[in-house]
Motif scaffolding. Structure first.
Motif, PDB file in Angstrom:
ATOM      1  N   MET A  57       0.842  -1.191   0.000  1.00 48.54           N
ATOM      2  CA  MET A  57       0.000   0.000   0.000  1.00 48.54           C
ATOM      3  C   MET A  57       0.882   1.248   0.000  1.00 48.54           C
ATOM      4  N   THR A  58       0.481   2.265  -0.735  1.00 47.40           N
ATOM      5  CA  THR A  58       1.255   3.487  -0.863  1.00 47.40           C
ATOM      6  C   THR A  58       0.821   4.507   0.186  1.00 47.40           C
ATOM      7  N   THR A  59       1.803   5.148   0.792  1.00 49.71           N
ATOM      8  CA  THR A  59       1.542   6.155   1.810  1.00 49.71           C
ATOM      9  C   THR A  59       1.856   7.537   1.260  1.00 49.71           C
ATOM     10  N   ALA A  60       0.924   8.463   1.432  1.00 52.55           N
ATOM     11  CA  ALA A  60       1.089   9.819   0.912  1.00 52.55           C
ATOM     12  C   ALA A  60       0.901  10.834   2.020  1.00 52.55           C
ATOM     13  N   LEU A  61       1.572  11.976   1.866  1.00 54.72           N
ATOM     14  CA  LEU A  61       1.369  13.132   2.729  1.00 54.72           C
ATOM     15  C   LEU A  61       0.958  14.299   1.854  1.00 54.72           C
ATOM     16  N   VAL A  62      -0.158  14.932   2.195  1.00 55.41           N
ATOM     17  CA  VAL A  62      -0.644  16.108   1.475  1.00 55.41           C
ATOM     18  C   VAL A  62      -0.625  17.282   2.440  1.00 55.41           C
ATOM     19  N   THR A  63       0.078  18.354   2.089  1.00 50.50           N
ATOM     20  CA  THR A  63       0.067  19.547   2.948  1.00 50.50           C
ATOM     21  C   THR A  63      -1.109  20.440   2.554  1.00 50.50           C
ATOM     22  N   GLY A  64      -1.593  21.197   3.512  1.00 50.52           N
ATOM     23  CA  GLY A  64      -2.761  22.047   3.256  1.00 50.52           C
ATOM     24  C   GLY A  64      -3.975  21.223   2.872  1.00 50.52           C
ATOM     25  N   ALA A  65      -4.192  20.127   3.602  1.00 54.31           N
ATOM     26  CA  ALA A  65      -5.188  19.130   3.180  1.00 54.31           C
ATOM     27  C   ALA A  65      -6.546  19.288   3.830  1.00 54.31           C
ATOM     28  N   ASN A  66      -6.772  20.367   4.558  1.00 55.76           N
ATOM     29  CA  ASN A  66      -8.042  20.500   5.266  1.00 55.76           C
ATOM     30  C   ASN A  66      -9.158  21.088   4.416  1.00 55.76           C
ATOM     31  N   GLN A  67      -8.816  21.640   3.225  1.00 56.48           N
ATOM     32  CA  GLN A  67      -9.847  22.255   2.387  1.00 56.48           C
ATOM     33  C   GLN A  67      -9.372  22.330   0.944  1.00 56.48           C
ATOM     34  N   GLY A  68     -10.283  22.723   0.069  1.00 56.66           N
ATOM     35  CA  GLY A  68      -9.945  23.033  -1.316  1.00 56.66           C
ATOM     36  C   GLY A  68      -9.215  21.929  -2.069  1.00 56.66           C
ATOM     37  N   LEU A  69      -8.182  22.329  -2.793  1.00 51.86           N
ATOM     38  CA  LEU A  69      -7.431  21.384  -3.621  1.00 51.86           C
ATOM     39  C   LEU A  69      -6.773  20.291  -2.789  1.00 51.86           C
ATOM     40  N   GLY A  70      -6.281  20.659  -1.617  1.00 49.97           N
ATOM     41  CA  GLY A  70      -5.630  19.662  -0.767  1.00 49.97           C
ATOM     42  C   GLY A  70      -6.594  18.598  -0.297  1.00 49.97           C
ATOM     43  N   LEU A  71      -7.789  19.004   0.089  1.00 53.56           N
ATOM     44  CA  LEU A  71      -8.794  18.041   0.549  1.00 53.56           C
ATOM     45  C   LEU A  71      -9.248  17.150  -0.593  1.00 53.56           C
ATOM     46  N   GLU A  72      -9.441  17.730  -1.773  1.00 53.79           N
ATOM     47  CA  GLU A  72      -9.865  16.923  -2.920  1.00 53.79           C
ATOM     48  C   GLU A  72      -8.757  15.961  -3.355  1.00 53.79           C
ATOM     49  N   THR A  73      -7.513  16.405  -3.307  1.00 53.17           N
ATOM     50  CA  THR A  73      -6.400  15.508  -3.612  1.00 53.17           C
ATOM     51  C   THR A  73      -6.383  14.349  -2.624  1.00 53.17           C
ATOM     52  N   THR A  74      -6.597  14.656  -1.362  1.00 50.47           N
ATOM     53  CA  THR A  74      -6.658  13.621  -0.329  1.00 50.47           C
ATOM     54  C   THR A  74      -7.758  12.618  -0.643  1.00 50.47           C
ATOM     55  N   ARG A  75      -8.935  13.117  -0.982  1.00 48.91           N
ATOM     56  CA  ARG A  75     -10.062  12.220  -1.298  1.00 48.91           C
ATOM     57  C   ARG A  75      -9.729  11.289  -2.452  1.00 48.91           C
ATOM     58  N   ARG A  76      -9.132  11.841  -3.495  1.00 46.07           N
ATOM     59  CA  ARG A  76      -8.871  11.046  -4.692  1.00 46.07           C
ATOM     60  C   ARG A  76      -7.746  10.032  -4.474  1.00 46.07           C
ATOM     61  N   LEU A  77      -6.768  10.390  -3.683  1.00 45.44           N
ATOM     62  CA  LEU A  77      -5.698   9.433  -3.405  1.00 45.44           C
ATOM     63  C   LEU A  77      -6.189   8.288  -2.522  1.00 45.44           C
ATOM     64  N   ILE A  78      -7.063   8.603  -1.572  1.00 52.42           N
ATOM     65  CA  ILE A  78      -7.670   7.540  -0.764  1.00 52.42           C
ATOM     66  C   ILE A  78      -8.489   6.620  -1.648  1.00 52.42           C
ATOM     67  N   ALA A  79      -9.250   7.197  -2.583  1.00 52.46           N
ATOM     68  CA  ALA A  79     -10.048   6.393  -3.513  1.00 52.46           C
ATOM     69  C   ALA A  79      -9.167   5.507  -4.381  1.00 52.46           C
ATOM     70  N   ALA A  80      -7.935   5.953  -4.635  1.00 52.43           N
ATOM     71  CA  ALA A  80      -6.993   5.174  -5.447  1.00 52.43           C
ATOM     72  C   ALA A  80      -6.260   4.115  -4.625  1.00 52.43           C
ATOM     73  N   GLY A  81      -6.566   4.031  -3.335  1.00 50.62           N
ATOM     74  CA  GLY A  81      -5.982   2.997  -2.501  1.00 50.62           C
ATOM     75  C   GLY A  81      -4.822   3.432  -1.632  1.00 50.62           C
ATOM     76  N   HIS A  82      -4.534   4.737  -1.586  1.00 54.39           N
ATOM     77  CA  HIS A  82      -3.432   5.235  -0.769  1.00 54.39           C
ATOM     78  C   HIS A  82      -3.846   5.405   0.697  1.00 54.39           C
ATOM     79  N   THR A  83      -2.903   5.246   1.587  1.00 56.69           N
ATOM     80  CA  THR A  83      -3.042   5.733   2.950  1.00 56.69           C
ATOM     81  C   THR A  83      -2.566   7.174   2.932  1.00 56.69           C
ATOM     82  N   VAL A  84      -3.421   8.109   3.356  1.00 54.88           N
ATOM     83  CA  VAL A  84      -3.095   9.520   3.216  1.00 54.88           C
ATOM     84  C   VAL A  84      -3.041  10.210   4.577  1.00 54.88           C
ATOM     85  N   TYR A  85      -1.910  10.830   4.838  1.00 57.85           N
ATOM     86  CA  TYR A  85      -1.760  11.710   5.994  1.00 57.85           C
ATOM     87  C   TYR A  85      -2.099  13.122   5.534  1.00 57.85           C
TER      88      TYR A  85
END
Length: 226
Positions: free
Chosen positions: A1-29
């Motif tokens: 499983m792939t682990t990702a870190l997204v900065t500025g992830a509480n809203q906007g582009l960061g939150l949407e990136t987080t959602r899509r990476l989780i949907a792709a099977g990533h563990t996202v911090y």
């Protein structure tokens, strides 16, 4: 499983990136300055972590809390206090660079030991067409009407910084993304793209394999030639 870190992830582009990476099977911090705003990220299944990219101690603690890291998305950014040359000063420039450029350096440098242990390390720096001179000079480009000198200059630095990291770390896939004119709080939701469209390039670059491109600048249609 792939682990990702997204900065500025509480809203906007960061939150949407987080959602899509989780949907792709990533563990996202999901990195964010204030954990009081963690609700939306946690609902998506992300693991919130306190991370202020302008604070070295915060960055170090956040990275130390990660068990591993394969993908780093440097998304956190601010527009800055200056929207025109009339109110431009050095402090406005410093404010934008502190988050948008120095923040990337802080997080990336701290994360490199973890990324070097990954079998497929990836870094995506979220830049902007406003940092690309050719777009700024094109009347048909959305960037043409953007006059935020601190923000635009900082994003130009992000693009150059990305190339330098890619040249220095050829074993990693390191690229910059241009979200395009996307409706977010940064532009008072005036953009004509959705956050999903605005994260197309970032997510595509985040999912690159070891044979993917590096040192490039992409928007949602693909690579943008320098």
């Amino acid at each position: 499983m792939t682990t990702a870190l997204v900065t500025g992830a509480n809203q906007g582009l960061g939150l949407e990136t987080t959602r899509r990476l989780i949907a792709a099977g990533h563990t996202v911090y999901a990195g964010m300055r204030d954990l009081a705003s963690q609700g939306a990220a946690r609902e998506l299944g992300a693991l919130p972590v306190q991370l202020d990219v302008t604070d070295q101690d915060s960055v170090d603690k956040a990275i130390a809390s990660l068990p591993e890291l394969d993908v780093l998305i440097n998304n956190a950014a601010i527009v800055g206090p200056s929207w025109s040359l009339d109110d431009l000063d050095v402090e406005a420039m410093r404010s934008a660079f502190e988050t948008n450029v120095f923040g990337i350096v802080r997080v990336t440098q701290a994360a490199l030991p973890l990324l070097r242990r990954s079998h497929r390390p990836v870094i995506v720096n979220v830049a902007s067409g406003l940092g690309f001179p050719r777009a700024l000079l094109d009347p048909d480009d959305d960037a043409f009407t953007g006059y935020m000198a601190p923000y635009a200059s900082s994003k130009a630095a992000v693009i150059t910084l990305t190339v330098q990291y890619a040249k220095s770390l050829p074993q990693m896939r390191i690229n910059a993304s241009d979200p395009g004119y996307t409706a977010t709080d940064l532009n008072h939701n005036s953009g004509h793209q959705t956050v999903t469209e605005g994260t197309d390039a970032t997510v595509a670059l985040a999912l690159l394999g070891p044979d993917g491109p590096t040192g490039q600048f992409h928007d949602r249609r693909g690579p943008i030639g320098y």
